[in-house]
Design a protein around this motif. Structure first.
Motif, PDB file in Angstrom:
ATOM      1  N   GLN B 339       0.835  -1.198   0.000  1.00 48.88           N
ATOM      2  CA  GLN B 339       0.000   0.000   0.000  1.00 48.88           C
ATOM      3  C   GLN B 339       0.873   1.252   0.000  1.00 48.88           C
ATOM      4  O   GLN B 339       0.638   2.180  -0.780  1.00 48.88           O
ATOM      5  CB  GLN B 339      -0.910   0.018   1.220  1.00 48.88           C
ATOM      6  N   GLN B 340       1.864   1.240   0.866  1.00 42.73           N
ATOM      7  CA  GLN B 340       2.773   2.382   0.914  1.00 42.73           C
ATOM      8  C   GLN B 340       3.427   2.611  -0.438  1.00 42.73           C
ATOM      9  O   GLN B 340       3.514   3.736  -0.922  1.00 42.73           O
ATOM     10  CB  GLN B 340       3.865   2.145   1.969  1.00 42.73           C
ATOM     11  N   ALA B 341       3.887   1.542  -1.020  1.00 40.00           N
ATOM     12  CA  ALA B 341       4.559   1.659  -2.312  1.00 40.00           C
ATOM     13  C   ALA B 341       3.619   2.258  -3.347  1.00 40.00           C
ATOM     14  O   ALA B 341       3.990   3.170  -4.089  1.00 40.00           O
ATOM     15  CB  ALA B 341       5.060   0.286  -2.769  1.00 40.00           C
ATOM     16  N   LEU B 342       2.379   1.762  -3.363  1.00 38.07           N
ATOM     17  CA  LEU B 342       1.422   2.246  -4.360  1.00 38.07           C
ATOM     18  C   LEU B 342       1.081   3.712  -4.122  1.00 38.07           C
ATOM     19  O   LEU B 342       0.987   4.498  -5.062  1.00 38.07           O
ATOM     20  CB  LEU B 342       0.153   1.394  -4.328  1.00 38.07           C
ATOM     21  N   ILE B 343       0.897   4.074  -2.860  1.00 37.08           N
ATOM     22  CA  ILE B 343       0.561   5.469  -2.566  1.00 37.08           C
ATOM     23  C   ILE B 343       1.702   6.394  -2.972  1.00 37.08           C
ATOM     24  O   ILE B 343       1.499   7.412  -3.642  1.00 37.08           O
ATOM     25  CB  ILE B 343       0.225   5.652  -1.073  1.00 37.08           C
ATOM     26  N   GLN B 344       2.907   6.018  -2.568  1.00 35.53           N
ATOM     27  CA  GLN B 344       4.058   6.864  -2.915  1.00 35.53           C
ATOM     28  C   GLN B 344       4.245   6.948  -4.410  1.00 35.53           C
ATOM     29  O   GLN B 344       4.559   8.009  -4.961  1.00 35.53           O
ATOM     30  CB  GLN B 344       5.326   6.310  -2.280  1.00 35.53           C
ATOM     31  N   TRP B 345       4.051   5.824  -5.082  1.00 31.74           N
ATOM     32  CA  TRP B 345       4.166   5.783  -6.537  1.00 31.74           C
ATOM     33  C   TRP B 345       3.204   6.777  -7.154  1.00 31.74           C
ATOM     34  O   TRP B 345       3.578   7.625  -7.968  1.00 31.74           O
ATOM     35  CB  TRP B 345       3.857   4.360  -6.991  1.00 31.74           C
ATOM     36  N   CYS B 346       1.961   6.679  -6.733  1.00 28.42           N
ATOM     37  CA  CYS B 346       0.927   7.547  -7.272  1.00 28.42           C
ATOM     38  C   CYS B 346       1.237   9.004  -6.964  1.00 28.42           C
ATOM     39  O   CYS B 346       1.142   9.862  -7.845  1.00 28.42           O
ATOM     40  CB  CYS B 346      -0.423   7.116  -6.703  1.00 28.42           C
ATOM     41  N   GLU B 347       1.637   9.279  -5.732  1.00 27.72           N
ATOM     42  CA  GLU B 347       1.862  10.678  -5.347  1.00 27.72           C
ATOM     43  C   GLU B 347       3.038  11.297  -6.100  1.00 27.72           C
ATOM     44  O   GLU B 347       2.961  12.428  -6.588  1.00 27.72           O
ATOM     45  CB  GLU B 347       2.085  10.780  -3.834  1.00 27.72           C
ATOM     46  N   THR B 348       4.140  10.543  -6.198  1.00 24.13           N
ATOM     47  CA  THR B 348       5.300  11.110  -6.898  1.00 24.13           C
ATOM     48  C   THR B 348       5.001  11.294  -8.378  1.00 24.13           C
ATOM     49  O   THR B 348       5.398  12.297  -8.983  1.00 24.13           O
ATOM     50  CB  THR B 348       6.547  10.220  -6.740  1.00 24.13           C
ATOM     51  N   GLN B 349       4.306  10.343  -8.972  1.00 23.58           N
ATOM     52  CA  GLN B 349       3.994  10.465 -10.394  1.00 23.58           C
ATOM     53  C   GLN B 349       3.033  11.623 -10.637  1.00 23.58           C
ATOM     54  O   GLN B 349       3.134  12.334 -11.637  1.00 23.58           O
ATOM     55  CB  GLN B 349       3.401   9.161 -10.945  1.00 23.58           C
ATOM     56  N   LEU B 350       2.094  11.800  -9.710  1.00 25.58           N
ATOM     57  CA  LEU B 350       1.150  12.908  -9.830  1.00 25.58           C
ATOM     58  C   LEU B 350       1.908  14.231  -9.797  1.00 25.58           C
ATOM     59  O   LEU B 350       1.659  15.136 -10.602  1.00 25.58           O
ATOM     60  CB  LEU B 350       0.135  12.829  -8.688  1.00 25.58           C
ATOM     61  N   LEU B 351       2.846  14.324  -8.876  1.00 27.01           N
ATOM     62  CA  LEU B 351       3.641  15.542  -8.763  1.00 27.01           C
ATOM     63  C   LEU B 351       4.425  15.794 -10.043  1.00 27.01           C
ATOM     64  O   LEU B 351       4.434  16.906 -10.585  1.00 27.01           O
ATOM     65  CB  LEU B 351       4.589  15.410  -7.566  1.00 27.01           C
ATOM     66  N   SER B 352       5.095  14.750 -10.536  1.00 30.78           N
ATOM     67  CA  SER B 352       5.876  14.896 -11.776  1.00 30.78           C
ATOM     68  C   SER B 352       4.996  15.316 -12.934  1.00 30.78           C
ATOM     69  O   SER B 352       5.367  16.166 -13.732  1.00 30.78           O
ATOM     70  CB  SER B 352       6.564  13.577 -12.132  1.00 30.78           C
TER      71      SER B 352
END
Lengths: 509, 371
Positions: B339-352
């Protein structure tokens, strides 16, 4: 470039050297007066002519006109003389209806349409009718079966220009029609210095897919070709001289078009080979042209450089397109494997999140494909078009060289004849002397003409290059703006996808 | 990095587990040395040590060889990543997967750090003296030879592969084994496909860079206004492709650091669970063999066999007990981690994505404004 199909060698080349026995100048009975061009018989036929044959130009037999449809206007043909005549600029004759384009062309008044000075006038007079045309090529349709099948494309023109009979009209054309149009334009305008946009390349591989393959196999090829044909037409009509050419107008307006023959010889690739052969021939003549005009030398160098850079850029973009398509494939595979993992997962929320991930990745796959298409259709094809266009530019430079050479040859010959005449003065052969004097008179005219041809082509090229450089700015700017718009759109889509996925990820526990 | 749920565990470890960081990697010829920093629990400072891969292996062996811990074979040992090598062969690079991508071994350092966190927060393992020595001793421990633990999968693999399919007596475990088998395969496939995506993204970034550089060659000198405008446009296009390069590159980095590491860890952890389950199955086979022997044997040896049987039973029960706990913990941890991995993935990609959209818009406005 993408297409690597190669056609058989062209049947005719237009740059054969003058053969033995061919005279540079016509027989004694003729004069250079433009009012009697009919008396000029066929001269050297080392170059072939497209369009009316020299001796049939002023016959009333229209059938001859298409007898050698693949021939090109020879540099010495009377039609050419007419082209360069400095006669009084006539009023621009209205464009004759396409079906009767042949007969009226035979008369002088219409031939004046091709005078250069009147070209200038065309540009000036038509200034009020600013360029406003949109051509689209659409609805590719397979006609026929098996190896005889071909694609028919709908060519729609929307315009408010008075040049045309109506504001919107469509015709059906096949690929060889486009090649035929190009071959006619090339034969009429290339050798006098106009940069005629090259037609799209033939592709045996591509067409075989269309003829015998299933539809989904050839879709990409057909779309690529459709887009190329559209760009080709737009580029052609943007040229103020070419736009007014009756062949162009006929192509756009006429519901029936005579089948273009021998298009093998004059397809894009064929033309490229011819131009290259010409370049070789020119080089072999070891022309040490005294380039009195540094401008031309500089320009030629500039185009050499530009050619190299563009080719580099083109291959760079091709590699980008390739990787982008690869990314699309890999993304789809990843999406599949994520879906499988989601199915095997027994933690419900995690399983759902993984399935959502798979869906997001599927959507991204589509974005990658769209991006790859933008890469390709915008940049790759633009660069390809320009590389091919520069080939035409180089061809035009070579024609100028040839023109110069011809002029020089005439001068040399004149000199020889004068020396011969001087010698004859001391002999008692009044007939021969008179003949020599007549020959000299004619040669003087030829030299004058040669010089004028050279000046004219130089002038035309200058204008054409200036136009090229303006067009280049517009084209590149348009493309990069379209590309950026696609980039922005992709990013915004991505943002939406990520925003939708985030709550799913957070909801896992 | 991943947030550690701070487990309050009685441990003799003098450092706080979540403060452990692999801060640096230093190249020393062909070898890599990792700098590890951890904060003293007493709050009086930090430990800074340098360790090579051999030291990590030493630690892992130490953990394996704790025969005094009952049911040790039921523990799912935190998986140590494969060895990272400079000038590695293609096979070695493939084995490392996503850990070999990225610059300066950053992902690999993060994976080592995770390993240490996992060990330090495991209630049984963090009591091991080896961990303390590893984290605090100024002398690298790996230079001493340690008796190879009996859990070396390699040694078991040769003689016991057939045991893997041996039917279980406990439904819980049979289910877990079956499930683990499926998940191991699926997870490995996902991790590999994800790696392919990352590698292609890197290729795209490079291609954008080439195109961007090549455009500068099109700049023409001269005062002609059309030439100048064309040159300006080429420079602008070059900037756009440079932005693209940066975007694709950051997308790729985000992929590696979040979901990439997550999938890699998950894949290795599933393998670790698989090994634990296998060990237990081996114990089961031992027990069943001992039972059969005890039944068959004549009275003279019967007592000895019975004793063997009792021992085997005890070991098996202890192992199963520990295993059950481990499995429950494992399930919770992995969901949390993913879950952490998916959330961080989504958040960083959203930012980029937002940053890129802004950047592209800027370019677009600038180009439109260009005469």
């Amino acid at each position: 470039m993408a297409d690597t199909a190669r056609d058989p060698p062209p049947e005719h080349t237009d740059f054969q050297e003058l053969e033995d026995g061919d005279d540079l100048f016509p027989e004694p009975t003729t004069t250079q007066e433009q009012s009697e061009p009919a008396s000029l018989p066929a001269e050297d036929v080392s170059t072939n002519s497209n369009g009316p044959k020299q001796d049939s130009l002023f016959d009333d037999d229209p059938e001859d006109l298409f007898a050698e449809a693949t021939e090109e206007v020879s540099l010495d043909s009377p039609e050419r003389d007419v082209l360069l005549s400095d006669g009084p600029s006539p009023a621009i004759t209205p464009i004759t209806p396409p079906t009767s384009v042949l007969t009226p062309r035979m008369g002088l008044p219409h031939a004046d349409l091709f005078t250069h000075s009147s070209f200038d006038e065309i540009e000036e007079e038509e200034g009020g009718d600013s360029f406003d045309m949109l051509i689209s090529v659409s609805d590719p349709e397979k006609v026929g079966d098996g190896m005889n099948a071909y694609m028919a494309y709908k060519v729609t023109t929307k315009t408010s220009m008075s040049l045309f009979k109506s504001h919107e009209f469509s015709v059906k054309r096949r690929f060889s029609d486009f090649l035929g149009l190009h071959s006619k334009l090339a034969s009429k305008y290339l050798h006098i210095g106009y940069i005629v946009p090259p037609a799209p390349e033939k592709s045996i591989v591509g067409m075989t897919k269309v003829k015998v393959g299933k539809e989904d196999q050839s879709n990409e090829f057909v779309e690529k070709r459709r887009a190329a044909l559209e760009r080709y037409l737009m580029r052609t009509v943007k040229h103020p001289i070419l736009l007014k050419d009756p062949d162009v107008l006929q192509f756009l307006e006429s519901s029936e078009l005579p089948r273009a023959v021998s298009t093998q010889a004059l397809s894009g690739a064929g033309l490229l080979r011819m131009v290259n052969k010409a370049a070789d021939a020119v080089n072999k003549m070891t022309i040490k042209m005294n380039e009195s005009d540094a401008w031309f030398e500089e320009k030629q160098q500039q185009f050499e450089n530009l050619d190299l850079q563009l080719r580099k850029l083109h291959s760079s973009v091709e590699s980008l397109v390739c990787h982008r398509r690869e990314l699309s494939v890999n993304t789809a595979l990843f999406a599949k494997s994520a879906a499988m993992l989601g199915n095997s997962e027994d933690h419900t929320a995690l399983s759902r999140a993984l399935s959502q991930l798979a869906e997001v990745e599927d959507k991204m796959d589509q974005l990658h494909q769209d991006q790859a298409n933008a890469d390709f259709y915008l940049f790759s094809e633009l660069l390809g078009d320009y590389v091919r266009l520069i080939t035409a530019v180089k061809g035009v430079f070579d024609h100028r060289m040839k023109t110069w050479q011809k002029w020089q040859d005439s001068q040399l010959l004149l000199q020889k004849k004068r020396e011969a005449e001087a010698k004859l003065q001391y002999t008692n052969k009044p007939d021969k002397l008179q003949q020599a004097k007549d020959e000299i008179k004619e040669l003087e005219g030829k030299v004058q003409l040669g010089e004028r041809d050279f000046e004219q082509i130089s002038k035309t090229i200058r204008k054409e290059l200036s136009r090229f450089e303006k067009e280049r700015v517009t084209d590149f700017k348009t493309v990069i703006i379209k590309y950026l718009e696609s980039l922005v759109q992709t990013q915004q889509q991505l943002i939406k996808y990520w925003e939708a996925f985030l709550p799913e990820a957070k909801a896992i526990s | 990095m991943m947030e550690e749920v701070k487990e309050v565990v009685p441990s003799t470890l003098g450092v706080s587990s979540h403060s452990i960081k692999v801060t640096e990697v230093v190249r020393d010829g062909d070898a890599l040395t990792f700098i590890i920093v951890s904060q003293k629990l007493s709050g009086t400072g930090e430990y800074l040590v340098d360790r090579t891969y051999e030291d990590f292996e030493w630690l892992q062996q130490h953990l394996f060889s704790q025969d005094d811990v009952p049911g040790i074979q039921g523990i799912i040992f935190p998986p140590l990543p494969a060895k990272a090598q400079l000038n590695a062969s293609a096979k070695a690079t493939k084995q490392l997967g996503v850990l070999a991508t990225g610059q300066d071994w950053q992902p690999y350092c993060m994976a080592l750090e995770t390993y240490l966190h996992q060990v330090a927060s495991h209630s049984t393992l963090n009591k091991n003296k080896g961990l303390e020595i590893f984290l605090t001793s100024s002398e690298p421990p790996g230079r001493q030879k340690v008796r190879k633990g009996i859990f070396n999968r390699l040694s078991q693999a040769v003689e016991g592969m057939w045991k893997e399919g041996h039917k279980d007596v406990d439904e819980f475990f049979q289910t877990e084994r079956d499930h683990n088998l499926t998940l191991t395969g699926c997870t490995k496939a996902v991790a590999e496909r994800f790696l392919d995506v990352v590698l292609t993204e890197q290729k795209i970034a490079v291609a954008c860079g080439h195109f961007s550089t090549a455009l500068h060659l099109c700049v023409e000198a001269g005062e002609d206004p059309d030439k100048q405008t064309f040159s300006k446009i080429c420079v602008k296009i070059s900037e756009v492709f440079d932005s693209m390069r940066k975007n694709v590159f950051s997308v790729s980095e985000n992929n590696v650091r979040t979901l990439g590491l997550g999938l890699d860890l998950e894949s290795r952890c599933q393998e670790a669970e698989k090994e634990m389950l296998f060990r237990r199955t081996c114990k089961l086979v031992e027990l069943e063999t001992a039972c059969r022997n005890a039944e068959r044997v004549k009275s003279v040896k019967k007592a000895a066999m019975e004793e063997l049987k009792t021992m085997a039973e005890k070991e098996f029960d202890q192992t199963s007990g520990v295993a059950k706990q481990e499995i429950t913990r494992f399930h919770d941890k992995r969901v949390e981690m993913l879950q952490q991995a998916l959330i961080q993935w989504c958040e960083t990609q959203l930012l980029s994505a937002r940053e890129s959209a802004d950047r592209y818009n800027e370019h677009l406005q600038a180009l439109r404004a260009m005469a």
